[in-house]
Design a protein around this motif. Structure first.
Motif, PDB file in Angstrom:
ATOM      1  N   LEU A 144      -5.579  -1.407   6.487  1.00 36.68           N
ATOM      2  CA  LEU A 144      -4.658  -2.412   5.951  1.00 36.68           C
ATOM      3  C   LEU A 144      -5.237  -3.814   6.105  1.00 36.68           C
ATOM      4  O   LEU A 144      -5.119  -4.651   5.198  1.00 36.68           O
ATOM      5  CB  LEU A 144      -3.310  -2.320   6.660  1.00 36.68           C
ATOM      6  N   ASP A 145      -5.857  -4.066   7.246  1.00 43.19           N
ATOM      7  CA  ASP A 145      -6.487  -5.371   7.442  1.00 43.19           C
ATOM      8  C   ASP A 145      -7.620  -5.589   6.449  1.00 43.19           C
ATOM      9  O   ASP A 145      -7.797  -6.686   5.912  1.00 43.19           O
ATOM     10  CB  ASP A 145      -7.003  -5.496   8.875  1.00 43.19           C
ATOM     11  N   VAL A 146      -8.403  -4.539   6.202  1.00 46.98           N
ATOM     12  CA  VAL A 146      -9.479  -4.635   5.201  1.00 46.98           C
ATOM     13  C   VAL A 146      -8.883  -4.927   3.834  1.00 46.98           C
ATOM     14  O   VAL A 146      -9.371  -5.779   3.080  1.00 46.98           O
ATOM     15  CB  VAL A 146     -10.305  -3.340   5.183  1.00 46.98           C
ATOM     16  N   LEU A 147      -7.824  -4.197   3.494  1.00 42.77           N
ATOM     17  CA  LEU A 147      -7.193  -4.370   2.185  1.00 42.77           C
ATOM     18  C   LEU A 147      -6.657  -5.799   1.998  1.00 42.77           C
ATOM     19  O   LEU A 147      -6.745  -6.366   0.919  1.00 42.77           O
ATOM     20  CB  LEU A 147      -6.043  -3.366   2.054  1.00 42.77           C
ATOM     21  N   ALA A 148      -6.127  -6.364   3.084  1.00 45.31           N
ATOM     22  CA  ALA A 148      -5.569  -7.710   3.022  1.00 45.31           C
ATOM     23  C   ALA A 148      -6.628  -8.795   3.168  1.00 45.31           C
ATOM     24  O   ALA A 148      -6.339  -9.992   3.027  1.00 45.31           O
ATOM     25  CB  ALA A 148      -4.508  -7.880   4.111  1.00 45.31           C
ATOM     26  N   GLY A 149      -7.868  -8.386   3.483  1.00 45.62           N
ATOM     27  CA  GLY A 149      -8.936  -9.361   3.622  1.00 45.62           C
ATOM     28  C   GLY A 149      -9.043  -9.998   4.982  1.00 45.62           C
ATOM     29  O   GLY A 149      -9.698 -11.025   5.145  1.00 45.62           O
ATOM     30  N   VAL A 155      10.771  -7.141   0.424  1.00 45.31           N
ATOM     31  CA  VAL A 155       9.843  -8.228   0.117  1.00 45.31           C
ATOM     32  C   VAL A 155       9.989  -9.341   1.159  1.00 45.31           C
ATOM     33  O   VAL A 155      11.086  -9.814   1.443  1.00 45.31           O
ATOM     34  CB  VAL A 155      10.101  -8.783  -1.298  1.00 45.31           C
ATOM     35  N   GLY A 156       8.844  -9.722   1.743  1.00 45.49           N
ATOM     36  CA  GLY A 156       8.832 -10.816   2.695  1.00 45.49           C
ATOM     37  C   GLY A 156       9.161 -10.444   4.125  1.00 45.49           C
ATOM     38  O   GLY A 156       9.087 -11.291   5.013  1.00 45.49           O
ATOM     39  N   ARG A 157       9.535  -9.189   4.393  1.00 41.20           N
ATOM     40  CA  ARG A 157       9.889  -8.797   5.759  1.00 41.20           C
ATOM     41  C   ARG A 157       8.670  -8.679   6.656  1.00 41.20           C
ATOM     42  O   ARG A 157       8.781  -8.770   7.877  1.00 41.20           O
ATOM     43  CB  ARG A 157      10.625  -7.442   5.745  1.00 41.20           C
ATOM     44  N   SER A 158       7.503  -8.441   6.065  1.00 37.21           N
ATOM     45  CA  SER A 158       6.280  -8.257   6.828  1.00 37.21           C
ATOM     46  C   SER A 158       5.110  -8.584   5.915  1.00 37.21           C
ATOM     47  O   SER A 158       5.252  -8.583   4.694  1.00 37.21           O
ATOM     48  CB  SER A 158       6.192  -6.805   7.322  1.00 37.21           C
ATOM     49  N   ARG A 159       3.960  -8.880   6.513  1.00 37.65           N
ATOM     50  CA  ARG A 159       2.796  -9.152   5.655  1.00 37.65           C
ATOM     51  C   ARG A 159       2.289  -7.883   4.994  1.00 37.65           C
ATOM     52  O   ARG A 159       1.513  -7.935   4.041  1.00 37.65           O
ATOM     53  CB  ARG A 159       1.689  -9.827   6.455  1.00 37.65           C
ATOM     54  N   PHE A 160       2.722  -6.712   5.500  1.00 41.76           N
ATOM     55  CA  PHE A 160       2.369  -5.435   4.891  1.00 41.76           C
ATOM     56  C   PHE A 160       3.637  -4.690   4.491  1.00 41.76           C
ATOM     57  O   PHE A 160       4.637  -4.713   5.215  1.00 41.76           O
ATOM     58  CB  PHE A 160       1.576  -4.551   5.859  1.00 41.76           C
ATOM     59  N   LEU A 161       3.584  -4.032   3.344  1.00 42.23           N
ATOM     60  CA  LEU A 161       4.651  -3.146   2.912  1.00 42.23           C
ATOM     61  C   LEU A 161       4.030  -1.793   2.590  1.00 42.23           C
ATOM     62  O   LEU A 161       3.230  -1.664   1.661  1.00 42.23           O
ATOM     63  CB  LEU A 161       5.353  -3.708   1.671  1.00 42.23           C
ATOM     64  N   ALA A 180       0.848  -1.194   0.000  1.00 35.01           N
ATOM     65  CA  ALA A 180       0.000   0.000   0.000  1.00 35.01           C
ATOM     66  C   ALA A 180       0.881   1.239   0.000  1.00 35.01           C
ATOM     67  O   ALA A 180       1.982   1.243   0.552  1.00 35.01           O
ATOM     68  CB  ALA A 180      -0.925   0.018   1.209  1.00 35.01           C
ATOM     69  N   ALA A 181       0.381   2.296  -0.624  1.00 36.15           N
ATOM     70  CA  ALA A 181       1.094   3.576  -0.655  1.00 36.15           C
ATOM     71  C   ALA A 181       0.279   4.615   0.100  1.00 36.15           C
ATOM     72  O   ALA A 181      -0.942   4.699  -0.056  1.00 36.15           O
ATOM     73  CB  ALA A 181       1.313   4.032  -2.090  1.00 36.15           C
ATOM     74  N   VAL A 182       0.960   5.395   0.919  1.00 31.10           N
ATOM     75  CA  VAL A 182       0.335   6.507   1.629  1.00 31.10           C
ATOM     76  C   VAL A 182       0.757   7.787   0.920  1.00 31.10           C
ATOM     77  O   VAL A 182       1.958   8.076   0.803  1.00 31.10           O
ATOM     78  CB  VAL A 182       0.768   6.541   3.110  1.00 31.10           C
ATOM     79  N   VAL A 183      -0.220   8.537   0.421  1.00 26.14           N
ATOM     80  CA  VAL A 183       0.076   9.749  -0.350  1.00 26.14           C
ATOM     81  C   VAL A 183      -0.729  10.913   0.211  1.00 26.14           C
ATOM     82  O   VAL A 183      -1.616  10.735   1.044  1.00 26.14           O
ATOM     83  CB  VAL A 183      -0.234   9.548  -1.851  1.00 26.14           C
ATOM     84  N   GLY A 184      -0.421  12.104  -0.271  1.00 20.08           N
ATOM     85  CA  GLY A 184      -1.135  13.303   0.179  1.00 20.08           C
ATOM     86  C   GLY A 184      -0.195  14.485   0.211  1.00 20.08           C
ATOM     87  O   GLY A 184       1.026  14.349   0.086  1.00 20.08           O
TER      88      GLY A 184
END
Length: 269
Positions: free
Chosen positions: A259-264, A87-93, A6-10
């Motif tokens: 993030l949890d929603v995005l990951a399902g 890549v692979g360090r966490s379930r979220f990047l 996911a990207a955080v922008v603004g």
């Protein structure tokens, strides 16, 4: 392990970096800073990123947009290697800005700033404003990324690219950076007066684009770009996160739930 990107922008001042630091420290979420990799002192690109930040400040001091966008490009060129390492360090990047989204916003806007085609002595002045050791690192990275040690043609080329259709900009930068769009985008939203108040409290100096008019145009541009992105890539989820008068903890919790929603994952958020 499946990794959700996911990207955080603004616009500047919304608290992106602060919130991502809290998520990294609290939940051990992998974070990449697309512009300022040295915000993570453990980043293998930290020293070069610090040197590029100095080059960016020198461009701000001179007020030459060609130099500003050239440095922006060099900063974004650090993203691909950082992403591959994470890549692979966490379930979220999580990305603090993104090399395929933010240029769609900023390149056309920087192109509206008056840009005299003749650099005069400003390229040489730009080099002299940088620490000598840092300037050597910037020069080497500039040669690696563009094949030249002159930033002016690179900046001119990028401003010209910013006049092209969004799809063309996206395709060109995808090839050059070697990265893909994220699974989701979180747009941190904040009224411009509040953003200006926050940026005015920073310890580092003001940047070339930190004006009310530019931030207002940027805020509108994010809306337009993300609307377009949803149209061409309906598989990418876009969330708006209201940051006005909300504490860092409140925004952090909101992002964590999204993030949890995005990951399902099941969530009450």
């Amino acid at each position: 392990m499946k990794q959700t990107r996911a990207a955080v922008v603004g616009i500047d001042g919304t608290g992106k970096t602060t919130v991502l630091r809290h998520l990294h420290e609290r939940d051990d979420i992998a974070v990449i800073h697309a512009i300022r990799a040295h915000e993570d002192p453990r980043s293998p690109c930290a020293d070069l990123s610090t040197a590029l930040a100095g080059a960016s400040a020198a461009a701000d001091a001179l007020g030459r947009v060609q130099l500003k966008v050239a440095v922006l490009y060099l900063q974004l060129c650090l993203y691909g290697p950082s992403e591959r390492q994470a890549v692979g360090r966490s379930r979220f990047l999580l990305a603090d800005r993104h090399p395929l989204i933010d240029p769609l916003v900023y390149l056309p806007l920087f192109g509206r700033i008056e840009a005299h085609p003749d650099p005069g002595g400003d390229v040489e002045a730009w080099w002299h404003r940088q620490d000598p050791d840092a300037a050597r690192a910037v020069r080497d990275w500039l040669r690696t990324c563009s094949g030249s040690t002159d930033p002016w043609p690179l900046g001119t080329e990028l401003l010209r690219l910013g006049t092209r259709p969004r799809r063309e900009i996206l395709d060109v930068l995808s090839r050059r950076f070697g990265v893909a769009l994220p699974h989701g985008v979180l747009l941190f939203d904040l009224p411009v007066p509040e953003a200006l108040r926050r940026t005015g409290e920073r310890t580092r100096g003001s940047e070339l684009h930190e004006t009310a008019a530019f931030l207002s145009a940027t805020r509108q541009r994010y809306d337009a770009v993300l609307t377009w992105l949803r149209e061409i890539r309906p598989d990418i989820t876009v969330y708006r996160v209201d940051c006005s008068r909300r504490s860092v903890a409140e925004v952090t919790d909101r992002v964590r739930g999204l993030l949890d929603v995005l990951a399902g994952y099941p969530t009450s958020t």
